[in-house]
Design a protein around this motif. Structure first.
Motif, mmCIF file in Angstrom:
data_model
loop_
_atom_site.group_PDB
_atom_site.id
_atom_site.type_symbol
_atom_site.label_atom_id
_atom_site.label_comp_id
_atom_site.label_asym_id
_atom_site.label_seq_id
_atom_site.Cartn_x
_atom_site.Cartn_y
_atom_site.Cartn_z
ATOM 1 N N ARG A 287 -0.568 5.262 2.846
ATOM 2 C CA ARG A 287 -1.874 4.603 3.005
ATOM 3 C C ARG A 287 -1.902 3.735 4.257
ATOM 4 O O ARG A 287 -2.942 3.611 4.916
ATOM 5 N N THR A 288 -0.763 3.121 4.575
ATOM 6 C CA THR A 288 -0.708 2.306 5.791
ATOM 7 C C THR A 288 -0.930 3.160 7.031
ATOM 8 O O THR A 288 -1.617 2.739 7.976
ATOM 9 N N LEU B 287 0.811 -1.220 0.000
ATOM 10 C CA LEU B 287 0.000 0.000 0.000
ATOM 11 C C LEU B 287 0.842 1.267 0.000
ATOM 12 O O LEU B 287 0.340 2.330 -0.378
#
Length: 399
Positions: free
Chosen positions: A74-75, A70
């Motif tokens: 995004r994580t 990701l």
């Protein structure tokens, strides 16, 4: 003179870690209140720390996988969304299984976020990462100051602690809105240096010493967070609400220590800096433990916080510095060490406290401080450099 350049990415990571700090430092004062509410023993209530530890393990396992697929940005946002879900469970359900589950979920996503912030800053500020990570943790502590105070106020007003913890959701939404308004995007992909081809290299011995150090210093912090309020109530004669609010003293000290620590870390080598911080923690603990009255015990907690402030920022910076090109894996493994400290130490302290009382049980903390100092000295020996060779990042300032 060394400088740390703070751009929008830096400020966003500071804000993300800050909102996690509100939950993390707010949950500690909640545990004794949950024990009273659920009618459990101190040792059983300490299972909430075990749940945090299990979540740290899961977060550490998940982070490298998610960061690769990701991206760290995004994580990080996924981590914040998971914390929102955990807060919903914690505030809506009252049973022990539900609150343990909430702690597990919060820690899983929270430590994913912590790893994301640390690795982002370590590679965004490769030379001055100890200072950047220290400032990020100052933001974490700064927001954490508010949580015990808000909890103390709502408990004192008869509203309980749940409305205070629910503020976490509003804070996360505010950070997300700010990122959209100012169009700040964290790095979407793993840098090439962190995703080298071929099988991963073995992490060096110095990394594993730093790994143990993180677990021991984490034990100091979590024991104080979970059980210091009991000592304030039993030994210093404070009420439940006042004792919960007084834990803000630790976080205040940590905020001040990390705020100043970012400047000091640019000028002082990490290992000597850590040894000095451990000495300050010991002095503060001695004042807190011996004080028979509230204001003096709380003053000791401020000093403890000043010392504790740099334990984690320096520890994680040293761990990452020993593993160049393997930041995500090193950060993920560090979660396991923190998990061991979070999972074992408070339960042991709670078990001892059930037999001899919280005050005497807290004498475990000087043992943790001494162990951390020995590990730091051992790390000095493993990173010794011969005459004429440039010193490594653990033995010289980050310049």
């Amino acid at each position: 003179m060394p400088r740390l350049t703070r751009d929008r990415i830096t400020w966003l990571t500071y804000a993300q870690l800050g909102v996690w700090g509100f939950f993390l430092y707010g949950f500690g004062p909640v545990v004794p209140l949950l024990r009273d509410e659920q009618g459990t023993t101190t040792a059983v209530a300490g299972l909430h720390s075990t749940a945090l530890a299990a979540g740290a393990l899961l977060g550490g396992l998940a982070f490298p996988y998610l960061a690769t697929r990701l991206g760290r940005g995004r994580t990080n946002w996924l981590g914040l969304a998971g914390i929102v879900a955990a807060v919903a469970v914690l505030t809506l359900f009252h049973s022990l299984p539900a609150t343990l589950t909430a702690a597990l979920v919060a820690a899983t996503f929270g430590f994913m976020l912590v790893n994301g912030v640390n690795t982002t800053l370590a590679e965004h500020h490769p030379v001055n990462s100890p200072a950047a990570i220290s400032e990020a943790n100052a933001a974490c502590a700064g927001m954490g100051i508010l949580a015990p105070i808000v909890i103390g106020l709502t408990v004192g007003a008869g509203l309980g602690w749940r409305p205070a913890i629910a503020v976490e959701v509003a804070l996360i939404v505010a950070v997300a809105v700010a990122a959209l308004v100012f169009r700040v995007r964290l790095p979407a992909n793993i840098p090439a240096t962190a995703a080298a081809d071929g099988p991963p290299r073995r992490l060096p011995r110095s990394y594993w010493i730093a790994w143990l150090l993180l677990g021991v210093t984490g034990s100091i912090e979590v024991c104080l967070s979970l059980w210091a309020a009991d000592v304030l109530r039993g030994n210093a004669g404070m009420s439940a609400g006042a004792a919960s609010a007084a834990l803000a003293a630790i976080v205040t000290g940590m905020f001040l220590g990390r705020f100043a620590g970012g400047w000091i870390a640019l000028r002082v080598a990490p290992i000597p800096f850590l040894l000095a911080a451990l000495a300050v923690s010991f002095v503060g603990f001695a004042i807190f433990w011996a004080a028979p009255i509230g204001w003096l015990a709380v003053s000791g907690l401020v000093v403890v916080g000043l010392g504790n402030a740099m334990h984690y920022p320096l520890g994680i910076s040293m761990a990452l510095a020993t593993a160049p090109g393997q930041a995500d894996r090193a950060a993920a493994y560090s979660s396991y060490s923190v998990a061991v400290g979070f999972g074992v130490a408070p339960v042991v302290l709670g078990w001892v406290a059930d037999s001899v009382g919280p005050h005497l049980a807290f004498l475990l903390l000087p043992l943790f401080i001494a162990t951390a100092a020995l590990l730091a000295l051992s790390l000095t020996r493993t990173t010794h450099t011969p005459p004429g060779v440039r010193k490594g990042p653990l033995l010289s300032p980050s310049v």
